[in-house]
Design a protein around this motif. Structure first.
Motif, PDB file in Angstrom:
ATOM      1  N   CYS A 239      37.844  36.299  39.976  1.00 27.13           N
ATOM      2  CA  CYS A 239      37.640  34.931  39.473  1.00 27.13           C
ATOM      3  C   CYS A 239      38.252  34.758  38.092  1.00 27.13           C
ATOM      4  O   CYS A 239      38.903  33.739  37.795  1.00 27.13           O
TER       5      CYS A 239
ATOM      6  N   LEU B 283      32.127  31.984  41.737  1.00 29.86           N
ATOM      7  CA  LEU B 283      33.294  31.807  42.600  1.00 29.86           C
ATOM      8  C   LEU B 283      33.469  30.345  42.989  1.00 29.86           C
ATOM      9  O   LEU B 283      34.561  29.788  42.880  1.00 29.86           O
TER      10      LEU B 283
ATOM     11  N   CYS C  33      34.510  28.077  40.084  1.00 27.48           N
ATOM     12  CA  CYS C  33      35.948  28.191  39.800  1.00 27.48           C
ATOM     13  C   CYS C  33      36.770  27.458  40.855  1.00 27.48           C
ATOM     14  O   CYS C  33      37.757  26.774  40.538  1.00 27.48           O
TER      15      CYS C  33
END
Length: 1410
Positions: free
Chosen positions: A794, A839, A842
């Protein structure tokens, strides 16, 4: 035993001859004992042998002879005892004879005694051996061993004959090695004795097992005995004849005979026998060889094996067998070519060959090159194999590399699979043993070659400037002028010669110059071709200088003296040391070599350097030519990777690997092209791919584990760079296996990949992407490789810098996806991450920010990111809903900030639609300015996001939610099986199950119905977020003039098709719009995307799309190649998976067989190849395809039609199909209207592989096409049918064909009416003659025959094909296959779509026609 023997033992031709009265002094058997008397006499023989030694055979010969006479009635013990006695006799003779022979003191009586003993012992032992061998062979045939069982030891014959045979041969060998020839008078051994021994040996060679490994000792002894007989007993002629006979009758003895001849030639020094046998074989004509049968194979195998064993004996005798290269026997040509190969590899190799040997080598190589184009494929195959051995042995001269390489590349297109395979092997050998370079790339060699060639040209130019003019010696000039000068001298010296001389021709004056000056002037006259002046001046000079050394020879004036003087002056003028500098010389003498060399060295040019430079340039040219041939071969062999023959595919893979290891240009394409074969159903092909990639990439070289890991990562990264998605998926299968075993190397590789991805080790962006994809492949084998490093992924790829490299972000998302259950097919509870995980934060941030950007790679990242959210997140629909709202809000903010601007190609007014969207989302933001505009690219990306969310939402419901419902139901059922739970919980569960309808066997159907209901009623409900984008999509798609931006149009159409996947209602509502876009959109990318979308919709809603099938087929004739490629790909999948029914429109696919794009044409061929595997599919379609393609309105060229039909008719292989097609095509002659249609039908008939039944059907349909035979386009194809039927036909059938051919020709030349009139006249005449001769028969009663069974005996008239009756019965309605298919194609009421909305209102027949 008497002291003096009065008889001689003569070896008989037959065993029975010994009981007959012979000549005087000839031994005759006196008494043949009965079987009962034999035991006692054998005991006496045994006792005598013990007391008297081997000479006891002289007295007891009759006893042993009686055993042979009663052989079949005796028991095994007596046979064994007799054999043992005879072995002792021969062995005793071998022991006692050496001392007697060496002493040389044998008297004539003793010599006769020993000779008779030797003859008797050898004769009896050989005959007994032959008898035992025959019994053993007979017994092995009668009582063959059962598989898995033991041999039957009962029956006749000697029990241990296999081992005793070797003992017998050893005894004979020991005896014959002695010099027993001295026992005969004058040492002339009688032919009968030699024949007795050799016949026994040849009898043993006929044993079928003699060539086996276990029989090697026996085989060697037999060869040794015959070798002794050849060398010592003059048996060479007999051996030569017998070897030929053995080869003619026993094919398996080819190797044994070759070994024997080689042994006799080397160990026994009888080299002539090899030449004699080769000459005997070489003299056999083609007719003799054709009669030999298996003997030809034996001859060829013998010669090939012999050349392997003794190649040095082949060269002196090879001329006698070279004649077979021009004969018909392919086996003999193969043998000769293999002999040439052996000689070239083992004898005529190296650089130190003599001129004659070099000439032989070149001649043999030329012969092999000629037969690389031999008419027989087996010869071509073996020649290529011979060349491969020559190349592997480095015996091919360098000057022939390019020539042979070019021939080998040409053989890659051979029709024979074995030839192609051998050609690939030869090319691989060329690369592996090439003398040029470790790296073969024509592109890399081009610049060095140009540089060195320019340098060579410069050196030659400098050399040319300093090089002298070519010198012609005085002797050469004198030889040229001597005939003419001789005639001039003779004419001048004749007494009656009165030549008039001009004053200017006077050469010398009185007292002018010395004798040397005069000599120089005479030489100059000769150089100027002034022969008369020179002769006169020479004669005058003798008068002036009689004592001069130049003219003293003219004291006797004659022609010869004048010629000698002139020759001395001319040739000697350049050799005089005292010659002045101004002497006339033509041409001037060359400067000395030392001066030239010094001058060239001064200018920097030396002959040695020039020679080296020429060699360097030639080397580079040869290398470049070799590399170009290899690259040409690669292009051909890459296409062989997908052949159906496994061995060819394996050889092609091996070649690609070898080429890649030598860095051949474009070799990587072959390595990548073989990768999809990892999915092959053929285990051998799949294993070959895996082994090839292990060899290239997964077996790195290095000093330690770390170095090996870096090498492996580098090689795999190079393969991943610019690789397609399909290549990456195939590579996963191989790399996953590598990572499945946790080793030190695997751990080091993973560590190196993380270092490269995170940037700890400097690398390019492409290699970073390759590293993260390889980590994803490792995650398929071990989830923790990626799961434990999600934070790193990430932060590096999906963090703040994500907008800088969306490709890296996309590949990172693909890698993370490999840890999901959808990829791993886990059966447990689904693995998902919470919504607030870093995750997903993002991902949503990256997607939303990218909507308002114009990055071309954002869409591919978005598609993978949405897929990952639905695979891995809890409640992904909520995440994606917020994502859509955020993205739309950012888009509106961008439009607000931009303000009112003039409309351009990159902007579009979207006020009302966006207002509705914002209001439906509950946003408080208003559009205050009516002229707000948004970027077309941003709007296209928003619509693409909307379509992606829609597609994955449906997929999520049908896969993940449905699977979770099934899993929970399965757990609940397991708990119920284990035991009852508390009553309250059970009642609660029952109430929930009853509410949802999940009770009983219909639970699974109820789950599916629940999902379908959600898709139909909830996803596009007014309160659902997805619904608000539909009006915008429809408006963009239906207004191509207003929304003309290509990306926006493509995104909107794709999103609309994804919305149509939700439910049948949505599909029906917009299907007309989608097909309108397909037909009218000017953008090829939009048409291609629409075809793919419609293919998916056909799979999901086949009944709705079925009426629109012709519109899909119409795209096969699209003007754009990419659209045609997409159409043929989609339709192939739909047809072969039985989603779409094959109809007459498949003729559009047939047209693509001639497409100018090779890839499209190959896909069309593949379509029909796969379709031919379906029962009768092509057979049913052929008549309709022919009708459509021969339609005059289509206007297809005749050559194109014939090419298509040849391909399609190649799939008709069944006799019944051929017979039926003959009738169908003939019937179509009735409906065909134009001459071109008639010609097409006739050509189609000629393409069928017709047999007798098909021909009869063709005769029966005579009336269909007989009136068209006057057309050459109909007559010629039908005539070709008869020509093919005549080949190899039986006499009766051949006569029928010829009669039919005459009928065709008659109608073609005279016309149908004239021929019919002639037949009618002939029939009427025949009937009138019959009525005059024949007595009228009484009329039959029909009343008696009523109700009887008709006789099954055919009458003569029944055998004649009946003519078709006309006029009485109504004409039968012709039903075509297309009509039958239309009836079959009618769907049931439940399958018929309720609403059909075609684009244009037209009848169904009109649509099918167009």
């Amino acid at each position: 035993m008497p002291a003096a023997m009065s008889w001689d033992f003569n070896l008989p031709v037959s065993v029975d001859d010994l009981v007959k009265a012979g000549g005087v002094g000839q031994y005759v058997v006196q008494d043949v004992l009965t079987p009962k008397e034999l035991p006692s006499h054998l005991n006496r023989f045994k006792l005598a042998l013990r007391n008297q030694g081997p000479l006891s055979i002289l007295e007891h010969f009759d006893t042993t002879y009686s055993v042979l006479q009663h052989w079949r009635t005796l028991d095994v013990a007596m046979k064994e005892e007799t054999l043992e006695l005879l072995i002792q006799v021969v062995r005793g003779l071998s022991v006692s004879l050496p001392s007697m022979l060496d002493s040389g003191a044998l008297s004539s009586d003793d010599r006769k005694l020993q000779l008779n003993a030797v003859k008797m012992g050898v004769f009896l032992l050989c005959k007994l051996t032959e008898t035992l061998e025959s019994d053993s062979y007979r017994q092995s045939i009668v009582t063959a061993p059962v598989k898995g069982g033991k041999k039957n030891k009962g029956g006749e014959g000697l029990m241990q004959w296999e081992s005793e045979r070797e003992v017998v041969l050893q005894c004979l060998s020991q005896l014959l090695q002695l010099d027993i020839r001295s026992l005969w008078s004058l040492s002339l051994v009688e032919e009968e004795f030699v024949s007795c021994v050799t016949c026994c040996c040849y009898k043993l060679l006929e044993n079928p097992t003699i060539s086996h490994v276990k029989s090697k000792p026996t085989r060697d002894l037999i060869i040794h005995i015959i070798g002794v007989m050849i060398k010592k007993y003059n048996h060479m002629l007999g051996a030569r004849v017998k070897v030929i006979q053995l080869l003619q009758h026993f094919e398996q003895l080819a190797g044994v005979c070759a070994q024997a001849v080689a042994t006799w030639s080397t160990e026994f020094g009888v080299k002539a026998i090899a030449g004699e046998i080769m000459r005997e074989i070489g003299q056999k004509s083609s007719e003799e060889l054709s009669r030999e049968g298996s003997g030809v194979k034996a001859f060829s195998s013998f010669l090939s094996e012999l050349s392997t064993l003794v190649p040095e004996l082949m060269i002196p005798n090879i001329s006698v067998i070279l004649s077979h290269l021009e004969k018909e026997s392919a086996s003999m040509r193969v043998a000769v070519c293999e002999i040439l190969g052996e000689v070239l590899v083992r004898i005529l190799t190296g650089d130190r060959l003599e001129d004659s040997a070099r000439a032989d080598r070149d001649r043999f190589l030329d012969t092999l090159q000629e037969h690389m184009h031999d008419a027989h494929s087996n010869v071509r195959t073996h020649v290529l194999q011979v060349y491969a051995r020559i190349v592997n042995s480095k015996a091919l001269p360098l000057c022939r590399y390019t020539e042979v390489m070019e021939l080998a590349v040409g053989r890659l297109g051979d029709k024979s699979v074995n030839v192609c395979k051998s050609a690939i092997q030869l090319l691989a050998a060329f690369i592996a043993h090439n003398p040029y370079s470790g790296k073969l790339s024509s592109a890399d060699l081009k610049k060095p070659l140009e540089k060195e060639a320019a340098k060579l040209k410069e050196m030659k130019d400098k050399m040319a400037e300093k090089s002298p003019v070519a010198v012609i010696s005085a002797a050469e000039l004198w030889s040229a002028m001597e005939p003419e000068l001789l005639q001039t001298a003779r004419a001048h010296l004749e007494p009656d010669s009165e030549e008039e001389w001009d004053e200017e021709e006077e050469v010398t004056g009185e007292d002018e110059g010395s004798d040397r000056d005069t000599a120089i002037q005479i030489a100059q006259l000769l150089r100027d071709n002034k022969y008369r002046q020179a002769v006169r001046a020479c004669i005058q000079a003798h008068g002036r200088f009689p004592d001069s050394k130049f003219f003293s020879g003219l004291s006797t004036l004659n022609t010869q003296a004048v010629m000698d003087a002139l020759g001395h002056l001319f040739k000697g003028s350049e050799d005089e040391d005292e010659q002045p500098q101004d002497a006339a010389q033509l041409p001037p003498p060359p400067s000395s070599e030392e001066g030239q060399g010094a001058e060239r060295a001064k200018d920097g040019v030396d002959e040695g350097e020039l020679k080296k430079q020429e060699m360097l340039v030639q080397y580079l040219r040869d290398t470049e030519g070799f590399a170009l041939q290899v690259e040409r071969a690669i292009a051909i062999i890459n296409n062989m990777l997908y052949w159906k023959t496994t061995t060819v595919v394996q050889e092609a893979m091996q070649f690609c690997v070898t080429a890649y290891e030598f860095s051949v240009a474009n070799s990587l394409s072959g390595v990548r092209k073989m990768l999809p074969l990892v999915w092959s159903t053929d285990t051998a092909v799949k294993d070959a791919v895996v082994q090839a990639y292990r060899r290239l990439y997964l077996n790195p070289q290095g000093d330690n584990t770390r170095a090996k890991a870096q090498t492996l990562v580098d090689s795999l990264s190079e393969l991943m760079v610019d690789a397609s998605l399909g290549t990456i998926q195939c590579l996963e299968e191989i790399v996953q296996e590598f990572f499945s075993n946790e080793t030190a190397l695997q751990v080091s590789v993973v560590q190196a990949l993380w270092e490269r991805f995170s940037g700890k080790r400097e690398t390019t962006a492409l290699h970073r992407r390759a590293a993260v994809l390889l980590l994803g492949m490792a995650a398929r084998a071990e989830r923790e490789v990626v799961l434990s490093n999600l934070d790193t992924l990430c932060s590096v790829a999906l963090g703040e810098s994500v907008t800088e490299d969306y490709l890296l972000a996309r590949d990172t998302v693909i890698t993370i996806c490999n840890i999901t259950d959808q990829i791993r097919l886990s059966k447990g509870a689904p693995f998902r991450l919470p919504q607030d995980h870093q995750l997903f934060s993002c991902l949503t941030q990256a997607i939303a920010d990218g909507v308002v950007l114009s990055d071309p790679h954002w869409q591919t990242f978005m598609e993978q990111a949405v897929r990952l959210i639905y695979f891995l997140a809890e409640s992904p629909d909520q995440l994606c809903g917020h994502l859509l709202q955020r993205s739309a809000r950012l888009l509106l903010e961008q439009a607000t900030e931009a303000g009112p601007i003039s409309q351009s190609d990159d902007t579009v007014v979207a006020q009302s639609q966006m207002e509705e969207t914002i209001q439906s989302q509950g946003s408080s933001q208003d559009l205050k300015e009516p002229g707000q505009q948004v970027s077309c690219v941003s709007l296209a990306q928003l619509l693409a996001l909307c379509g992606g969310v829609t597609f994955w939402q449906v997929s999520h419901l049908e896969r993940s939610v449905s699977a979770e419902l099934r899993r929970r139901r399965g757990e609940r059922e397991e708990k119920e099986e284990k035991g009852p739970t508390s009553k309250s919980k059970q009642d609660g569960n029952d109430s929930v199950e009853e509410e949802l309808g999940l009770v009983g066997a219909s639970a699974e159907d109820t789950e599916a119905e629940l999902i379908r209901k959600i898709c139909e009623s909830e996803l596009l409900a007014e309160e659902n977020l997805l619904c608000v984008f539909v009006p915008l999509l429809v408006r963009v798609c239906s207004s191509p003039g207003r929304y003309a931006h290509p990306q926006l149009t493509a995104a909107a159409c794709l999103a609309l098709s994804q919305y149509m996947m939700i439910s049948p209602a949505a599909c029906k509502e917009h299907i007309r719009l989608l097909f309108t876009i397909l037909e009218k959109s000017p953008l090829p990318i939009v048409r291609s995307n629409t075809i793919v979308a419609l293919g998916d919709l056909t799979v999901r809603f086949p009944n709705i799309l079925e009426p629109w099938t012709p519109n899909l087929y119409a795209r096969l004739s699209d003007e754009n190649a990419s659209v045609r490629l997409t159409a043929i790909t989609v339709l192939t999948q739909l047809v072969l998976k039985d989603v779409m029914k094959v109809k007459g429109q498949v003729s559009e696919v047939a047209v693509l067989l001639l497409d100018p794009e090779p890839h499209i044409a190959s896909l069309a061929i593949n379509f029909f190849n796969e379709l031919s595997n379906k029962d009768n599919a092509i057979y049913n379609l052929l008549p309709d395809i022919i009708s459509r393609l021969s339609d005059p309105e289509r206007g297809m060229k005749e050559e194109d039609f014939n090419t298509i039909m040849k391909q399609l008719f190649s799939y008709i292989t069944k006799e019944k199909q051929t017979e039926s097609l003959v009738e169908k095509l003939c019937q179509r002659f009735r409906t065909a209207k134009t001459e071109r249609q008639w010609a097409d039908l006739a050509m189609s008939l000629s393409l069928l592989s017709m047999c007798e039944r098909g021909f009869k059907r063709l005769q029966e349909c005579w009336e269909c096409y007989s009136d068209k035979l006057t057309e050459a386009g109909v007559y010629q194809p039908l005539l070709s049918i008869t020509a093919k039927l005549r080949r190899g036909a039986k006499p009766l059938f051949k006569a029928q064909v010829e009669e039919f051919e005459k009928k065709l020709t008659a109608v073609h030349t005279k016309g149908l009416e004239n021929v019919e009139n002639e037949e009618l006249e002939a029939q009427s005449e025949e009937q009138s003659q019959t009525q005059l001769v024949k007595t009228p028969a009484p009329p039959r009663s029909t009343r008696k025959t009523r109700g009887r069974v008709k006789s099954t005996i055919p009458e003569e008239s029944d055998l004649v094909t009946p003519k078709q009756k006309t006029g009485r019965r109504p004409r039968k309605v012709i039903v075509f296959s297309s009509d039958e298919e239309e009836e079959d194609a009618v769907m049931e009421e439940s399958e018929t779509p309720k609403v059909t909305t075609p684009i244009s209102r037209s009848s169904r027949r009109t649509r099918l026609r167009h």
